[in-house]
Design a protein around this motif. Sequence first.
Motif, PDB file in Angstrom:
ATOM      1  N   ALA A   2      29.986  34.562  29.030  1.00  0.00           N
ATOM      2  CA  ALA A   2      30.337  34.329  30.421  1.00  0.00           C
ATOM      3  C   ALA A   2      31.447  35.288  30.838  1.00  0.00           C
ATOM      4  CB  ALA A   2      30.766  32.883  30.633  1.00  0.00           C
ATOM      5  N   GLY A   3      31.269  35.844  31.990  1.00  0.00           N
ATOM      6  CA  GLY A   3      32.290  36.729  32.542  1.00  0.00           C
ATOM      7  C   GLY A   3      32.224  38.140  32.012  1.00  0.00           C
ATOM      8  N   LYS A   4      31.365  38.417  31.063  1.00  0.00           N
ATOM      9  CA  LYS A   4      31.270  39.766  30.512  1.00  0.00           C
ATOM     10  C   LYS A   4      30.395  40.629  31.400  1.00  0.00           C
ATOM     11  CE  LYS A   4      29.929  42.344  26.392  1.00  0.00           C
ATOM     12  NZ  LYS A   4      29.348  42.260  25.037  1.00  0.00           N
ATOM     13  N   ARG A   5      30.858  41.834  31.731  1.00  0.00           N
ATOM     14  CA  ARG A   5      30.105  42.751  32.591  1.00  0.00           C
ATOM     15  C   ARG A   5      29.330  43.715  31.699  1.00  0.00           C
ATOM     16  NH1 ARG A   5      30.117  44.145  37.850  1.00  0.00           N
ATOM     17  NH2 ARG A   5      29.446  46.253  38.403  1.00  0.00           N
ATOM     18  N   GLU A   6      28.028  43.661  31.850  1.00  0.00           N
ATOM     19  CA  GLU A   6      27.173  44.498  31.031  1.00  0.00           C
ATOM     20  C   GLU A   6      27.151  45.936  31.562  1.00  0.00           C
ATOM     21  OE1 GLU A   6      25.622  43.701  28.345  1.00  0.00           O
ATOM     22  OE2 GLU A   6      25.694  41.504  28.310  1.00  0.00           O
TER      23      GLU A   6
END
Length: 375
Positions: A2-6
């Motif tokens: 969650a919250g990680k930008r790919e």
Amino acid sequence: MAGKREKAEDIVMKLRQVEVLQGQGAKLADAVRQIGVTQQTYYRWRREFGGMNRDQLKRLKELEKENTRLRRAVSDLTLDKLILTEAAPGKLLSPSRRRQCIDHIRQELGISERRACRALGQHRSTQRKIPVGRQDEALLTADITELARQYGRYGYRQITGLLVQAGRCVNHKRVERIWRREGLKVPQKQKKSGRLWLADGSCVRLRAERPNHVWSYDFVQDRTADGRAYRMLNIVDEFTREVLVIRVKRKLNSVDVIDALTDLFILRGPPEFIRSDNGPEFIATKLRNWIETVGAKTAYIEPGSPWENGYVESFNARLRNELLDGEVFYTLREAQILIERWRKHYNSVRPHSSLGYRPPAPESIVPVDQRPTMH
């Protein structure tokens, strides 16, 4: 997760992974679950990056970067246009003018100092530097203003000559800067005539080579306040530019010309040549015989060619411009006194451009360290 930008590369790789799993018979929900995202995220990714390979993704990133750069350039150009439009009134030729303009632009447009300096070509250190004038700036400005008031028809170069005569160490560039800053007006310059030489390069008139070589004389007419006319006989040494005499009377004829020349010949000796136009006073037989008798020669100009007598014609223009047009003479005696006083000033004080802005006949030469300063 969650919250990680790919990253875009990782998204494309995961989309290809889902395609492989579906090709092996896995359901979409199970394949999406294996890459660790929801179906909504998967659909959004596929809408944005679906069908791309790594090369196409790289090209897309380059295009986005170029698009960002172009938008920034357009934005900068638009801002530059606003800055230049705001700074349009007046020319920005000096750092001080640019400094004032940049301060005005920053206040009006709310931009940074760096941005305004870059648009107007001003170095930031120059913008921030506090100008420190010379210690004698105020005194020199007062002297220039006073001389301009006293000699209303003099330009800044002649004012420079007067300052140098008074012992001031100043050049014409500094005087011109103060002259323009104070809004002083420069008299109109007359266009130089180029008709003294023929097309083959030969001279059309005798040129003075030393003092007492060539004198020239001419008449000027004016009126006193009561409307009565009076005439002036002006005699000029063409080499030194000195005005030898200005004879002022109600009427002047060839006898008066002889009388004026007699006084000068006794004091200075006769010149080799005396130049004049073809006026009746100058071509009179009595005058021509008298001049030949004392050992001088007459040199008449071509009829209707006043430029061939340019030295005395130029002096006549200075006399009218600097004195006659600005004075009202109520009596002939008043005109004689004031014109003679102006003649002495013209010879001993007034700077002459052709003499390096020195007077034709200064009364004395004073060492620089003994010259009086102007206050």
